[in-house]
Design a protein around this motif. Structure first.
Motif, PDB file in Angstrom:
ATOM      1  N   CYS A  95       0.840  -1.208   0.000  1.00 22.01           N
ATOM      2  CA  CYS A  95       0.000   0.000   0.000  1.00 22.01           C
ATOM      3  C   CYS A  95       0.871   1.254   0.000  1.00 22.01           C
ATOM      4  O   CYS A  95       0.597   2.213  -0.734  1.00 22.01           O
ATOM      5  N   MET A  96       1.934   1.231   0.803  1.00 22.19           N
ATOM      6  CA  MET A  96       2.814   2.400   0.879  1.00 22.19           C
ATOM      7  C   MET A  96       3.656   2.547  -0.381  1.00 22.19           C
ATOM      8  O   MET A  96       3.783   3.647  -0.934  1.00 22.19           O
ATOM      9  N   THR A  97       4.246   1.457  -0.858  1.00 24.62           N
ATOM     10  CA  THR A  97       5.056   1.548  -2.076  1.00 24.62           C
ATOM     11  C   THR A  97       4.183   1.843  -3.293  1.00 24.62           C
ATOM     12  O   THR A  97       4.592   2.592  -4.185  1.00 24.62           O
ATOM     13  N   GLY A  98       2.989   1.252  -3.343  1.00 28.36           N
ATOM     14  CA  GLY A  98       2.081   1.543  -4.449  1.00 28.36           C
ATOM     15  C   GLY A  98       1.652   3.001  -4.465  1.00 28.36           C
ATOM     16  O   GLY A  98       1.535   3.616  -5.526  1.00 28.36           O
ATOM     17  N   PHE A  99       1.440   3.578  -3.288  1.00 25.77           N
ATOM     18  CA  PHE A  99       1.082   4.998  -3.192  1.00 25.77           C
ATOM     19  C   PHE A  99       2.232   5.875  -3.671  1.00 25.77           C
ATOM     20  O   PHE A  99       2.030   6.818  -4.440  1.00 25.77           O
ATOM     21  N   ALA A 100       3.455   5.548  -3.233  1.00 25.91           N
ATOM     22  CA  ALA A 100       4.616   6.360  -3.634  1.00 25.91           C
ATOM     23  C   ALA A 100       4.859   6.276  -5.131  1.00 25.91           C
ATOM     24  O   ALA A 100       5.130   7.293  -5.789  1.00 25.91           O
ATOM     25  N   LEU A 101       4.775   5.071  -5.702  1.00 28.31           N
ATOM     26  CA  LEU A 101       5.056   4.909  -7.128  1.00 28.31           C
ATOM     27  C   LEU A 101       3.887   5.327  -8.009  1.00 28.31           C
ATOM     28  O   LEU A 101       4.080   5.642  -9.184  1.00 28.31           O
ATOM     29  N   GLY A 102       2.679   5.302  -7.463  1.00 31.39           N
ATOM     30  CA  GLY A 102       1.509   5.646  -8.264  1.00 31.39           C
ATOM     31  C   GLY A 102       1.155   7.117  -8.245  1.00 31.39           C
ATOM     32  O   GLY A 102       0.544   7.624  -9.194  1.00 31.39           O
ATOM     33  N   ILE A 103       1.543   7.837  -7.183  1.00 30.76           N
ATOM     34  CA  ILE A 103       1.147   9.240  -7.033  1.00 30.76           C
ATOM     35  C   ILE A 103       2.280  10.195  -7.385  1.00 30.76           C
ATOM     36  O   ILE A 103       2.097  11.161  -8.113  1.00 30.76           O
ATOM     37  N   TYR A 104       3.471   9.895  -6.878  1.00 29.38           N
ATOM     38  CA  TYR A 104       4.576  10.841  -7.056  1.00 29.38           C
ATOM     39  C   TYR A 104       5.286  10.608  -8.376  1.00 29.38           C
ATOM     40  O   TYR A 104       5.462   9.482  -8.827  1.00 29.38           O
ATOM     41  N   ARG A 105       5.739  11.687  -8.985  1.00 24.94           N
ATOM     42  CA  ARG A 105       6.501  11.630 -10.221  1.00 24.94           C
ATOM     43  C   ARG A 105       7.939  12.064  -9.923  1.00 24.94           C
ATOM     44  O   ARG A 105       8.187  13.206  -9.576  1.00 24.94           O
TER      45      ARG A 105
END
Length: 281
Positions: A95-105
């Motif tokens: 959930c945390m890694t998916g949020f970082a890779l999915g939201i931040y550029r």
């Protein structure tokens, strides 16, 4: 371009379909039916070579005998002790890694994502020796927490792939509106993104639970004692040195298959919602 629905085909094709589906289903379930039948077959039938015929009587006491005379209860407990922390750890990290890779550029976003995905394509057989040596050096060989930590590390790659793609499909306007209001990134993740991820979390939890519970290879490589072996590895010890107790092994196999089946049916609604959410826009 797309297959024609069965309802719109001719009568011959519909009848063939209605006949073929039960036959295919029976063939697919035949091994499971054989195991279920052997689990209630008395030992005398097996001693006389009656492996495939109908049992002389239904020995339901095999399920009681396996608890009285074997440590299967301990094996089932070990599987729960390994599987539940693995599901929690892998899903939480993804959930945390998916949020970082999915939201931040950021510049290395795609490279880091590929590193997570690449681990899923490594044949696990070639990792047997180095992983076993690593657990020996770390002092976690033949322990439930060593096996759980290993599963968390290897499942996080697939879980990150699942979560990252799910988060990328969420409306970015929600996050931008929260940032305009001055909401911190942690609160955006906890109060906005995480509630929207519940269907994906449920679907991923069912998948990971099934993967870890049914794992046999790593359970036999990283554990070797009754105190730490899961049910999949422990079933092989139900056979005696000279006599194969297939009726007990079959009964244990049926018991081992019940938790994943129960998990799926309990979470079926959330599982299907998580897999199909975003399929139609």
């Amino acid at each position: 371009m797309f297959p024609t629905p069965i309802e719109k085909t001719g009568p011959a094709i519909r009848i063939s379909y209605q006949v073929a589906v039960p036959i295919a289903l029976f063939i697919w379930l035949l091994p499971l039916l054989g195991v279920a039948l052997t689990s209630v077959r008395p030992a005398s039938d097996l001693a006389q070579g009656n492996y495939f015929g109908m049992p002389s009587y239904l020995a339901f006491d095999n399920y009681l005998e396996i608890f009285r005379n074997t440590p299967i209860g301990r094996y089932l407990l070990n599987s729960l002790i390994v599987t539940i922390p693995t599901v929690i750890g892998a899903v939480a990290l993804s959930c945390m890694t998916g949020f970082a890779l999915g939201i931040y550029r950021f510049r290395s976003n795609l490279l880091i994502f590929f590193l997570f995905v690449a681990g899923n394509f490594v044949p696990f057989q070639i990792l047997m020796v180095p992983v076993r040596d690593l657990t020996l050096k770390m002092g976690v060989y033949n322990t439930w927490y060593g096996l759980a930590a290993f599963h968390i590390a290897f499942q996080t790659g697939f879980c990150t792939l699942f979560m990252r793609n799910f988060i990328r499909a969420l409306p970015v306007e929600l996050i931008e509106a929260a940032r305009v209001e001055g909401v911190s990134e942690i609160r955006i993740f906890w109060h906005i993104v995480l509630p929207l991820m519940r269907p994906a979390i449920a679907a991923l939890a069912v998948l990971v639970f099934t993967f870890i519970w049914n794992d046999f290879f790593w359970a036999t490589v990283l554990t070797n004692s009754q105190d730490s072996q899961p049910i999949t590895a422990g079933l092989s010890s139900l056979n005696g040195q000279w006599v194969a107790q297939w009726h007990l092994v079959s009964a244990g196999s049926i018991l081992a298959a019940l938790p994943p089946v129960a998990m799926f049916f309990l979470m079926q609604r959330h599982f299907i919602a998580g897999l199909t959410l975003g399929a139609v826009k």
